[in-house]
Write a protein that holds these residues in place. Structure first.
Motif, short mmCIF file in Angstrom:
data_model
loop_
_atom_site.label_atom_id
_atom_site.label_comp_id
_atom_site.label_asym_id
_atom_site.label_seq_id
_atom_site.Cartn_x
_atom_site.Cartn_y
_atom_site.Cartn_z
N GLU A 111 83.38 49.81 50.03
CA GLU A 111 82.73 50.55 51.12
C GLU A 111 81.21 50.40 51.06
N LEU A 112 80.65 50.42 49.84
CA LEU A 112 79.21 50.22 49.71
C LEU A 112 78.83 48.82 50.20
N GLU B 95 76.70 46.02 57.12
CA GLU B 95 76.59 46.58 58.47
C GLU B 95 75.25 47.27 58.74
N GLY B 96 74.35 47.24 57.76
CA GLY B 96 73.02 47.82 57.96
C GLY B 96 72.96 49.32 57.82
N GLN B 97 74.00 49.95 57.29
CA GLN B 97 73.97 51.39 57.08
C GLN B 97 73.21 51.74 55.80
N VAL B 98 73.24 50.87 54.81
CA VAL B 98 72.46 51.00 53.59
C VAL B 98 71.36 49.95 53.68
N THR C 267 69.25 48.21 46.46
CA THR C 267 70.69 48.46 46.53
C THR C 267 71.39 47.33 47.28
N VAL C 268 70.78 46.86 48.35
CA VAL C 268 71.35 45.73 49.10
C VAL C 268 71.41 44.48 48.22
N ALA C 269 70.32 44.22 47.48
CA ALA C 269 70.31 43.06 46.58
C ALA C 269 71.38 43.20 45.50
N ALA C 270 71.51 44.38 44.94
CA ALA C 270 72.51 44.61 43.90
C ALA C 270 73.93 44.45 44.42
N ALA C 271 74.13 44.70 45.70
CA ALA C 271 75.46 44.54 46.29
C ALA C 271 75.95 43.10 46.17
#
Length: 147
Positions: free
Chosen positions: A109-110, A116-119, A124-128
């Motif tokens: 979900e993260l 989807e640009g919600q986070v 955090t985006v890079a870590a995803a």
């Protein structure tokens, strides 16, 4: 920064996250736990301290993912990214004036929320990316026991 994993043999992997109001953007952001180095502290010691202070968790195993440079146009700032697992919960130890909500969510979900640009928190985006490859089994960090 820490990617805290809640892994179970019979359940999908979950990650520990924080909701924190960020004044510059005037909104609540979803982020992984992170913080600044104290004088004389290694990046692993910082990651361990921040995970405990902000979330109350201690981790039995740690693995370095890598380093990101969030603002290379005007700063030498770097963020070292660590994975943590074998988490043991406890009470958080927030700094004076620090307000955040700790929660956990399915890792998938993260990743979707990032796509989807919600986070939108850059670290955090890079870590995803690391998280997505870890979950898919296409990248394996070198785990070691906490000291």
């Amino acid at each position: 920064m820490v990617i805290p994993l809640l892994e179970g043999s019979d359940a999908p992997t979950r990650v520990v996250l924080e909701r924190q109001y960020r004044y510059p953007v005037q909104r609540v952001m979803i982020e992984f736990p992170a913080g600044k180095l104290d004088s004389g502290e290694t990046t692993l010691e910082c990651a361990q301290r921040e995970l405990f202070e902000e979330t109350g968790y201690r981790a039995g195993q740690w693995a370095k993912a890598g380093v990101i440079h969030p603002v290379i146009a005007y700063s030498t700032e770097f963020i070292e990214v660590w994975f943590a697992r074998d988490l043991v919960p406890g009470p958080s130890q927030l700094d004076s004036g620090e307000f955040l909500e700790v929660f956990d969510a399915p890792a998938v979900e993260l990743i979707t929320a990032c796509l989807e640009g919600q986070v939108t928190d850059a670290k955090t985006v890079a870590a995803a990316l690391w998280l997505q490859h870890y979950m898919a089994g296409t990248w394996s960090p070198a785990w070691h026991t906490a000291v």
